[in-house]
Enzyme design. Structure first.
Site, PDB file in Angstrom:
ATOM      1  N   LYS A  41      -5.239   7.297 -53.856  1.00 46.23           N
ATOM      2  CA  LYS A  41      -4.185   6.655 -54.629  1.00 46.23           C
ATOM      3  C   LYS A  41      -2.859   7.379 -54.426  1.00 46.23           C
ATOM      4  CE  LYS A  41      -5.704   4.989 -58.505  1.00 46.23           C
ATOM      5  NZ  LYS A  41      -6.343   5.261 -59.817  1.00 46.23           N
ATOM      6  N   ARG A 114      -3.226   9.155 -63.973  1.00 48.49           N
ATOM      7  CA  ARG A 114      -4.224   8.405 -63.195  1.00 48.49           C
ATOM      8  C   ARG A 114      -5.014   9.325 -62.292  1.00 48.49           C
ATOM      9  NH1 ARG A 114      -0.728   4.089 -59.924  1.00 48.49           N
ATOM     10  NH2 ARG A 114      -2.654   2.886 -60.090  1.00 48.49           N
ATOM     11  N   GLY A 123     -13.649   2.291 -61.160  1.00 45.91           N
ATOM     12  CA  GLY A 123     -13.978   2.452 -62.570  1.00 45.91           C
ATOM     13  C   GLY A 123     -14.541   3.800 -62.964  1.00 45.91           C
ATOM     14  N   MET A 125     -13.321   7.026 -62.561  1.00 39.09           N
ATOM     15  CA  MET A 125     -12.424   7.981 -63.171  1.00 39.09           C
ATOM     16  C   MET A 125     -11.478   7.216 -64.099  1.00 39.09           C
ATOM     17  SD  MET A 125     -13.663  10.450 -61.475  1.00 39.09           S
ATOM     18  CE  MET A 125     -12.538  11.789 -61.727  1.00 39.09           C
ATOM     19  N   ARG A 381      -4.589   0.000 -51.332  1.00 39.75           N
ATOM     20  CA  ARG A 381      -5.700   0.673 -50.672  1.00 39.75           C
ATOM     21  C   ARG A 381      -6.404  -0.341 -49.784  1.00 39.75           C
ATOM     22  NH1 ARG A 381      -9.176   1.238 -56.194  1.00 39.75           N
ATOM     23  NH2 ARG A 381      -9.309  -0.973 -56.625  1.00 39.75           N
ATOM     24  N   HIS A 499     -15.269  -5.231 -62.574  1.00 47.78           N
ATOM     25  CA  HIS A 499     -16.167  -4.180 -62.110  1.00 47.78           C
ATOM     26  C   HIS A 499     -17.377  -4.742 -61.366  1.00 47.78           C
ATOM     27  CE1 HIS A 499     -19.509  -1.257 -62.712  1.00 47.78           C
ATOM     28  NE2 HIS A 499     -18.585  -0.435 -62.257  1.00 47.78           N
ATOM     29  N   SER A 812     -42.408   4.305 -24.206  1.00 46.56           N
ATOM     30  CA  SER A 812     -41.834   3.713 -25.415  1.00 46.56           C
ATOM     31  C   SER A 812     -42.231   4.614 -26.586  1.00 46.56           C
ATOM     32  CB  SER A 812     -42.363   2.297 -25.623  1.00 46.56           C
ATOM     33  OG  SER A 812     -41.878   1.796 -26.846  1.00 46.56           O
ATOM     34  N   CYS A 879     -39.969   1.721 -30.094  1.00 48.98           N
ATOM     35  CA  CYS A 879     -40.471   0.515 -30.751  1.00 48.98           C
ATOM     36  C   CYS A 879     -40.907   0.792 -32.187  1.00 48.98           C
ATOM     37  CB  CYS A 879     -41.613  -0.088 -29.952  1.00 48.98           C
ATOM     38  SG  CYS A 879     -43.026   1.005 -29.778  1.00 48.98           S
ATOM     39  N   TYR A 899     -33.309   1.251 -24.197  1.00 42.07           N
ATOM     40  CA  TYR A 899     -33.288   0.164 -25.175  1.00 42.07           C
ATOM     41  C   TYR A 899     -33.890   0.598 -26.509  1.00 42.07           C
ATOM     42  CZ  TYR A 899     -38.302  -0.572 -24.373  1.00 42.07           C
ATOM     43  OH  TYR A 899     -39.650  -0.403 -24.301  1.00 42.07           O
TER      44      TYR A 899
HETATM   45  P1  ADP Z   1      -8.138   2.498 -61.348  1.00 39.89           P
HETATM   46  O1  ADP Z   1      -8.447   3.588 -60.423  1.00 39.89           O
HETATM   47  O2  ADP Z   1      -9.207   2.204 -62.317  1.00 39.89           O
HETATM   48  O3  ADP Z   1      -7.611   1.291 -60.629  1.00 39.89           O
HETATM   49  P2  ADP Z   1      -5.405   3.044 -62.065  1.00 39.89           P
HETATM   50  O4  ADP Z   1      -4.934   4.417 -62.100  1.00 39.89           O
HETATM   51  O5  ADP Z   1      -5.032   2.270 -60.854  1.00 39.89           O
HETATM   52  O6  ADP Z   1      -6.961   3.034 -62.262  1.00 39.89           O
HETATM   53  O7  ADP Z   1      -4.841   2.386 -63.350  1.00 39.89           O
HETATM   54  C1  ADP Z   1      -5.429   1.433 -64.151  1.00 39.89           C
HETATM   55  C2  ADP Z   1      -4.450   0.311 -64.430  1.00 39.89           C
HETATM   56  O8  ADP Z   1      -3.252   0.785 -64.999  1.00 39.89           O
HETATM   57  C3  ADP Z   1      -4.048  -0.422 -63.167  1.00 39.89           C
HETATM   58  O9  ADP Z   1      -4.005  -1.791 -63.436  1.00 39.89           O
HETATM   59  C4  ADP Z   1      -2.700   0.105 -62.869  1.00 39.89           C
HETATM   60  O10 ADP Z   1      -1.922  -0.802 -62.162  1.00 39.89           O
HETATM   61  C5  ADP Z   1      -2.130   0.379 -64.240  1.00 39.89           C
HETATM   62  N1  ADP Z   1      -1.139   1.438 -64.197  1.00 39.89           N
HETATM   63  C6  ADP Z   1      -1.334   2.702 -63.790  1.00 39.89           C
HETATM   64  N2  ADP Z   1      -0.197   3.411 -63.835  1.00 39.89           N
HETATM   65  C7  ADP Z   1       0.748   2.579 -64.289  1.00 39.89           C
HETATM   66  C8  ADP Z   1       2.149   2.730 -64.525  1.00 39.89           C
HETATM   67  N3  ADP Z   1       2.776   3.872 -64.301  1.00 39.89           N
HETATM   68  N4  ADP Z   1       2.813   1.668 -65.006  1.00 39.89           N
HETATM   69  C9  ADP Z   1       2.170   0.500 -65.221  1.00 39.89           C
HETATM   70  N5  ADP Z   1       0.870   0.291 -64.999  1.00 39.89           N
HETATM   71  C10 ADP Z   1       0.159   1.324 -64.542  1.00 39.89           C
HETATM   72 MG    MG Z   2      -6.144   0.925 -59.623  1.00 38.49          MG
HETATM   73 MG    MG Z   3      -9.878   2.367 -64.433  1.00 39.12          MG
END
Ligand code: ADP
Ligand code: MG
Ligand code: MG
Length: 920
Positions: A41, A114, A123, A125, A381, A499, A812, A879, A899
């Site tokens: 990220k 984040r 989901g 972290m 990503r 998820h 074989s 085989c 093969y």
């Molecule tokens: P995940 O790894 O679960 O996608 P994120 O870190 O991307 O977690 O964040 C979860 C949500 O919060 C995402 O929808 C992201 O776009 C939003 N988000 C994260 N940081 C900001 C920010 N600075 N301003 C607005 N939305 C944010």
């Molecule tokens: Mg995200």
């Molecule tokens: Mg999340």
């Protein structure tokens, strides 16, 4: 204060390591190549903000490196001393760009905290938004925006996320399902909505939200015994610490185990200035893919929600709206597209999306937020995709000249091809049956199983050998193992980016999400749609390609073999690979199917297979007579009766493989398995041999072995009863001769099993050659295109390969037996210990699934070297079961085989794996 300043210089220590990387305002310290250090990220935020070709609108922020996480764990939860200062400096930079102050009571800066590991872990972290909101700063926010409702909406979100992630989970507090602080707060909100007679969060007024915040804080105090922190810095560092702590949370560890992600990697932390999608009707947030991740179509594809923040879209709180026409489904059709609601923003987003895909040369999964008519990018990503989409994108991107064929080949995981060959519901039956409900098609193919309503039950039932479909309101990371244990997943809530959808797509699993009509009652253990009610344990069928659900078990069929995109993808692979791909097939129909999948011959035809299954009664009876024969004459009579069956069987398969080599293994029957056990069958057998039951019992008990796997089998049978080899050779060669006479090209290869010495081979070879001379004379054939070779499946044979190759014309590797005998692990008894060997990392993999390169691999390498020294250009293949497994195929290529041979359905996978082996 003075302490802080002096700590930097006074000691004259080496310049402190850079632990914080800034991004924003067209600049960035990092870039996308720095994923190991900044996490996926963070590296991509830096790239989007700072790369000269992008310079996209990314809210400014900074990334704390993964090294800090590693160090934090090494030092038992303590940060490196220089971290605070570096964070402070970066925060200042953000404040300057945003012209706001963190904790400033007049014009406060809010941030998100984040997580972000090297590889995305959906989901796993946790993220906390709106950090910096306190009883004091909230007044500043209200004054600045004039929007009290927005301020309290943000505050209640902060309290929810923070108490859940930082105050509960990161503290290691375990709760029963539905008893966690988040659930308790959500209950308060639900009660509020009920009291007010509304259903949507967005209908809550400023006053409602204000009351909610108050009630939330009281609940937090009551449940967790601590005040919700009212200091911005306490919130910030609490958030950072929680991200680090969540790396070693139970769910994260469990996910890493399944995905094979090393625990040492650690996570980075991103702190980023907030932008707000919840400021009103001119604000929104969304998730999009540069191409459709469900089928690979080249269409910008995504969902968004007006007046919402971050997680709302993926959490399935409201059904998200489509961004454009290509993203419409039955499910969201009624809602206004972003393209219509905010045309200018959509245009800008579409241009950015195109730029990103071109820049990264791959499909991107992006997050965006619109704050009061201004667009921001929050993440990009490489997008997860299912197998069909992966193959389509790979082929398309080569056509578009975005990537080279080699790159395309590397982008499809061999297992993903499985999905294109996935079972589907029999369409003829499906057409006639009305679905009980409809949701979103989130994972391909069809699945049928028993309804289970929680992950634990799924795991338990699976262990009992039952097929299950996991049915949930929505899934979360705690369900991972249950999802894994299921044939398919069905959820009532959530969209294509929920998820469940993400995980299913990653695994290529059948999945239907957002099935809104579905009412799940986890207390009564029932599910309901209208007046159809089902119980846990009832059958259900889901179609993950269409999104339909059926209240009964429907028949499944294998997927279409006529897939043009797959074909053109595999042709790309064929141009690169060096290994030939053969198949293990024992019937004409298997042979034909394998040929359609691209098999270039048969690597293993087991003669004894004709004695199993449908239509086998007669030959089986004759085989039994042969087995229990007491004299050579009796045996010869039984063999004479058996001969026409064997010949016919072989002829059919040789014909189906016309023009290609067919390796036929001499009879290797597990004798004890073929002795009948039923009374009436024993009687009949005795009668047909004109012997008494007592005599028959004597003979069968004489066949009993205490170690059949190492008993009287394979070539040993041919040594003691040469007439068996003679009959087999005659059947193979006469079948071949007749086909040659019909003008068909056949290439029979006779293979001798379980040898330990060259003498066995030369003795059997002499018999076969003698028969061959008889047959060619009888049919008037000049030269029979015959090869006689051996299996290498005992360790001794591997070590004696130079001698054996002098007589054997090909090798074989029978790696099932070679593994069994090399390890001394009985294949039928590994269940008792092997799982623990793998769990405890005593062995890296199940050696019966992936070739044990270190040990058995050496036997193979020695054998190949010795064999080719004795006979130049010796043809060598494999085989065993391993011939269809990607890692083993790569080993086969490296060790110089010609093969691999695998079951028909694995042939496409082997073609891809063989190409990837060359590119590695
Ligand atoms: P995940 O790894 O679960 O996608 P994120 O870190 O991307 O977690 O964040 C979860 C949500 O919060 C995402 O929808 C992201 O776009 C939003 N988000 C994260 N940081 C900001 C920010 N600075 N301003 C607005 N939305 C944010
Ligand atoms: Mg995200
Ligand atoms: Mg999340």
């Amino acid at each position: 204060m003075p302490e802080k300043k002096s700590s930097k210089k006074s000691t004259g220590a080496p310049k402190s390591k850079k632990m914080v990387y800034f991004f924003g305002d067209g600049k960035a310290d990092g870039k996308s190549e720095m994923k190991d250090l900044l996490g996926g990220k963070g590296a991509n935020l830096a790239e989007m903000a700072g790369h000269k070709n992008l310079k996209l609108p990314v809210p400014p922020g900074f990334t704390i490196t993964t090294e800090v996480c590693t160090e934090y764990y090494k030092n038992k939860g303590k940060y490196p001393s220089v971290l605070k200062g570096q964070v402070q400096d970066a925060l200042k930079k953000i404040e300057k760009i945003m012209d706001k102050g963190f904790g400033d009571e007049k014009d406060p800066l809010l941030v998100s905290v984040r997580s972000g590991a090297r590889k995305s872990m959906p989901g796993m972290m946790e993220t906390v938004l709106n950090v910096g909101l306190t009883t004091k700063t909230i007044e500043g926010i209200i004054a600045q925006t004039g929007n009290e409702r927005f301020a309290y909406d943000s505050y209640r979100r902060l309290i929810t996320m923070y108490s859940d992630v930082v105050m509960e989970k990161a503290q290691g507090i375990e709760t029963e399902e539905g008893k966690g602080i988040r659930a308790q707060l959500e209950k308060i909100m639900a009660a509020k909505k009920k009291e007010r007679g509304i259903t949507l969060d967005t209908d809550l007024t400023s006053e409602d939200l204000k009351e909610l915040c108050k009630a939330y804080k009281e609940k937090v105090k009551e449940v967790l015994g601590k005040q919700f922190p009212d200091d911005p810095y306490e919130q910030l560092w609490g958030g950072i610490g929680a991200v680090f702590a969540s790396w070693n949370g139970k769910r994260a560890i469990s996910y890493r185990k399944i995905e094979g992600i090393p625990h040492e990697w650690g996570t980075a932390v991103n702190v980023q200035s907030m932008v707000f999608g919840n400021m009103g009707e001119d604000s929104a947030t969304g998730v999009a893919f540069t191409r459709n991740p469900g089928n690979g179509d080249k269409n910008f594809y995504g969902e968004y929600l007006i007046n919402a923040q971050g997680e709302d879209v993926v959490a399935g709180i409201r059904t998200p709206a489509p961004i454009n026409k290509a993203s419409q489904s039955d499910h969201n059709k009624g809602q206004k597209m972003l393209q219509e609601a905010m045309p200018a923003i959509y245009k800008q987003l579409d241009a950015i999306e195109k730029k990103l895909e071109k820049h990264y040369r791959d499909m991107q999964d992006i997050e965006f937020t619109i704050e009061k008519g201004k667009l921001y990018l929050l993440q990009t990503r490489i997008g997860k995709r299912n197998g069909p989409a992966a193959v389509k994108m790979a082929v398309d991107m080569v056509k578009e000249k975005l990537i080279k064929p080699e790159e395309a080949i590397k982008r499809v995981r061999p297992e993903q091809l499985d999905e294109l060959l996935h079972p589907i519901i029999d369409p003829k039956v499906e057409k006639e049956i009305k679905p009980m409900a409809k949701g979103l098609p989130a994972g391909p193919g069809g699945a049928v199983g028993l309804i289970v309503l929680d992950a634990e039950t799924a795991v338990e039932w699976k262990k009992e050998g039952k097929k299950v479909i996991l049915v949930r309101e929505e899934t979360n990371p705690e369900d991972i193992e249950g999802m894994r244990a299921s044939e398919g997943i069905l959820t009532a809530r959530g969209g294509m980016t929920s998820h469940a959808a993400l995980v299913a797509r990653g695994w290529g699993m059948c999945c239907v999400v957002g099935c809104g009509e579905l009412e799940i009652d986890t207390k009564a253990r029932t599910i309901k749609v209208g007046d159809i009610a089902l119980k846990e344990g009832d059958w259900i069928t889901v179609n993950g390609t269409k999104g339909t659900v059926y209240a009964q078990a429907l028949p499944m069929i294998s997927a279409s073999e006529e897939n043009m995109i797959l074909k053109s993808f595999l042709i790309l692979c064929d141009k690169v690979r060096k290994l030939k791909i053969r198949t293990n097939a024992d019937t004409p129909s298997d042979a034909k199917r394998a040929r359609d999948f691209g098999a270039e011959g048969i690597g293993l035809f087991r003669m004894e297979h004709m004695f199993y299954g449908k239509g086998a009664e007669e030959p089986l009876f004759k085989l039994r007579k042969m087995i229990v024969a007491g004299t050579e004459v009796e045996r010869q009579n039984a063999l004479d009766e058996l001969f026409p069956f064997v010949k016919k069987d072989i002829k059919g398969t040789l014909a189906a493989m016309e023009g290609l080599p067919v390796t036929i293994r001499l009879l290797d029957p597990p004798l004890h398995e073929f002795v009948p056990h039923q009374e009436d069958q024993l009687e009949e057998l005795a009668r047909s041999l004109s012997i008494s039951r007592a005599e028959l019992d004597k003979r069968t008990s004489g066949l009993r072995e205490s170690n059949p796997m190492m008993g009287h089998r394979g070539v040993r049978l041919g040594i003691t009863y040469p007439e068996i080899t003679r009959m087999s050779a005659k059947a193979i060669l006469e079948a071949s001769a007749e086909l040659l006479k019909e003008g068909k090209k056949v290439f029979p290869e006779i293979m001798i099993p379980v040898v330990v010495t060259e003498k066995e081979v030369s003795q059997q070879k002499a018999i076969i050659e003698e028969v061959c001379a008889e047959v060619t004379a009888k049919y008037g054939i000049k030269k029979m295109p015959l090869m006689i070779g051996t299996m290498i499946e005992t360790p001794r044979a591997a070590l004696m390969s130079d001698k054996i190759a002098l007589v054997a014309e090909f090798f074989s590797f029978g790696t099932n037996d070679l593994t069994q005998m090399g390890f001394g692990f009985s294949r039928d008894d590994i269940g008792a210990f092997l799982p623990e060997y793998i769990e405890k990392k005593i062995l890296p993999d199940d050696p019966f699934q992936t070739i044990d390169k270190a040990g058995i691999g050496q036997l193979i390498k020695i054998s190949i070297e010795l064999g080719r020294k004795a006979r130049k250009g010796l043809k060598i293949g494999i085989c065993g079961e391993h011939g269809g497994e990607a890692k083993s195929i790569s080993f086969c290529y490296e060790s110089g085989m010609d093969y691999v041979s695998c079951s028909p359905f694995r042939v496409p996978i082997a073609r891809l794996a063989a190409a990837q082996a060359v590119l590695k």
